[in-house]
Design a protein around this motif. Sequence first.
Motif: not given
Ligand SMILES: C[S@@+](CC[C@H](N)C(=O)[O-])C[C@H]1O[C@@H](n2cnc3c(N)ncnc32)[C@H](O)[C@@H]1O
Length: 306
Positions: A12-14, A69-71, A73-75, A95-97, A120-123, A137-139
């Motif tokens: 579902q995530w994919l 993590v889950g960055a 492209l927001s920097y 870092m991001d998947p 990715m966070t899970e691994y 890890i933000q949003n």
């Molecule tokens: C809403 S964006 C947040 C980007 C940034 N952290 C921010 O706050 O602006 C969510 C990000 O989480 C990433 N993401 C989704 N599943 C993830 C996972 N399992 N592990 C790490 N990142 C994941 C997405 O690829 C996406 O780039």
Amino acid sequence: MIKANSTAITEQWLGGISYEVAFWNNVYRWPHTFQGLMSWAHYGSVISLEGFDANAFLLTQDHPKVYDVGAGLSYAVGDHLDKEGELIPLDIHYMDPLANYFNRILKKYKKTLPAVEFGMTEYLSAFIPGDASLITIQNALDHSSSPIKGIVEALVALREGGVLYLNHHPNEAEIEHYKGFHQYNIDETAGELVIWNQSEKIYVGRLLGAFASVETKRMDNGHIVSIIRKQGDDVSMPAPLCKYVDHQADKAELCEVLLRYQFHNTSLVKNMKNSFRFGMFNVVQFLAQMLPWNLKMKVKRLIKQA
Ligand SMILES: C[S@@+](CC[C@H](N)C(=O)[O-])C[C@H]1O[C@@H](n2cnc3c(N)ncnc32)[C@H](O)[C@@H]1O
């Protein structure tokens, strides 16, 4: 039973990838959205995190190393330290998947920003060799297919005394009706970090026990901020956490997801549906990101309420 369920959730995530890629592609396409993003981000300046003095914490660390993590492209996270008024470059990894997609977007729009690393966070412990001082890890944790596993993996990836910093909007999955990446809610109840969906509710601090301390607060703007500190390496992982870092189970699940994905993608119809989703979200995001910021926020609120 657990394996079948987690495989289905990962699949579902994919399905959420196409929306996320379309979003970033069009944020970078339009100069006004890109400039808006960069003026909000702390790229090029001192690390700054809501509700946590990251600069002061990192100055206590030997060769501090940060992973966002889950960055996306927001920097968003700053890439410098302020040491007595002197700006020092920080060893930070974005870092991001979806790193492959994101690096293609950077190239396409000719942006000289740091490449995004795959992870990715899970691994996470497979991508960070236990040397992180700070993982942010933000949003993004509520976008993952297994947030609790993500937290435990991040703790393994931290050095002793390291911090996992979380910042999320509350209950996004409820608001988004469990669509796309949003399968879990993050919330705070009486100072406790709670991760929940329709089938489970986990009080994170209680689960982590002596392995890590958890400080959670709801900021004035509603954001849920958690500062999770890994205790000393002499504190071993409590038994209930061990199932979240089970490399055998991970291998089995990933193999199954890969092969099932390949199986489905040999169907021409599925392939066409997939391409159509990418195209459709790209058109929607093309139009959405073209709008002035205020109007876009109004439309977004209306869609969320629908
Ligand atoms: C809403 S964006 C947040 C980007 C940034 N952290 C921010 O706050 O602006 C969510 C990000 O989480 C990433 N993401 C989704 N599943 C993830 C996972 N399992 N592990 C790490 N990142 C994941 C997405 O690829 C996406 O780039």
